[in-house]
Enzyme design. Structure first.
Site, short mmCIF file in Angstrom:
data_model
loop_
_atom_site.label_atom_id
_atom_site.label_comp_id
_atom_site.label_asym_id
_atom_site.label_seq_id
_atom_site.Cartn_x
_atom_site.Cartn_y
_atom_site.Cartn_z
N GLY A 67 -46.82 -87.71 -21.15
CA GLY A 67 -46.44 -87.24 -19.83
C GLY A 67 -45.75 -85.90 -19.94
O GLY A 67 -46.07 -85.08 -20.80
N CYS A 68 -44.77 -85.68 -19.09
CA CYS A 68 -44.03 -84.42 -19.07
C CYS A 68 -43.29 -84.23 -20.39
O CYS A 68 -42.60 -85.13 -20.85
CB CYS A 68 -43.04 -84.44 -17.91
SG CYS A 68 -41.95 -83.01 -17.85
N PHE A 69 -43.41 -83.04 -20.98
CA PHE A 69 -42.76 -82.82 -22.27
C PHE A 69 -41.24 -82.81 -22.17
O PHE A 69 -40.55 -83.03 -23.15
CB PHE A 69 -43.28 -81.60 -23.02
CG PHE A 69 -43.38 -80.30 -22.28
CD1 PHE A 69 -42.59 -79.96 -21.20
CD2 PHE A 69 -44.32 -79.37 -22.70
CE1 PHE A 69 -42.71 -78.75 -20.55
CE2 PHE A 69 -44.46 -78.14 -22.06
CZ PHE A 69 -43.64 -77.83 -20.98
#
Length: 192
Positions: A26-28
């Site tokens: 997902g979002c880093f």
């Protein structure tokens, strides 16, 4: 056809005594916050991997058309934390059963992915994924992509150490903090 494009390879230098694994969940910002807190993790670098566009920008990645995933590169000391332990944290702190999505973050850039750097990493990741699916640990089958590392481009400066610098922001409180809390609850012995 996109799949016919040759992916540009990038070289990565790994300091002596450390190993490297590249992970997307997902979002880093989320995965960076989790892995920064683990004993044995020496460095975490946010960036983009697996695509077919050289030197992508965050804006380009967000279109979902570059082939890249938001990832982190985890430099770790295998004498302190094993790859198996890292992968356990990886699968426990995101939903590996949703294709190209983590919560409200949707698109191929948010896919669950392990970019392995050698055959031992590939074998271990595939074996653990198989065991988790076989044991039905999750309600649905794990869709985490396990593929050879080819390229990595470091994210823009403002994306590094994001949670630590912006913890009060709504996204950090609503999305990242629960992952960090889960890490603290289930993996307290592995924390720095």
């Amino acid at each position: 056809m996109i799949n016919d494009l040759k992916l540009p390879n990038t070289a990565v230098q790994v300091p002596k005594g450390l190993e490297l694994i590249t992970l997307g969940a997902g979002c880093f910002w989320c995965i960076e916050a989790v892995f920064q807190r683990l004993k044995g993790v020496k460095k975490v670098v946010s960036g983009y991997a697996g695509g077919y566009v050289e030197n992508p920008t965050y804006q380009a990645i967000c279109t979902g058309t570059t082939g890249h995933a938001e990832v982190i590169q985890v430099y770790y000391d295998p004498a302190v934390i094993s790859l198996s332990a890292l992968l356990e944290v990886f699968w426990a702190t995101h939903d590996p059963t949703t294709l190209n999505r983590q919560g409200a973050d949707a698109g191929p850039q948010y896919r669950s992915v392990i970019f392995y750097h050698n055959p031992d990493q590939e074998h271990l990741a595939k074996n653990i994924k198989y065991q988790l699916n076989d044991a039905k640990v999750f309600d649905d089958q794990i869709v985490t992509e396990i593929t050879a590392f080819t390229n990595f481009y470091e994210a823009e400066k403002e994306h590094h150490d994001y949670y630590n610098q912006n913890a009060a922001q709504p996204y950090c409180q609503l999305v990242i903090k629960p992952k960090v809390d889960k890490l603290k609850k289930f993996f307290a012995e592995r924390l720095k």
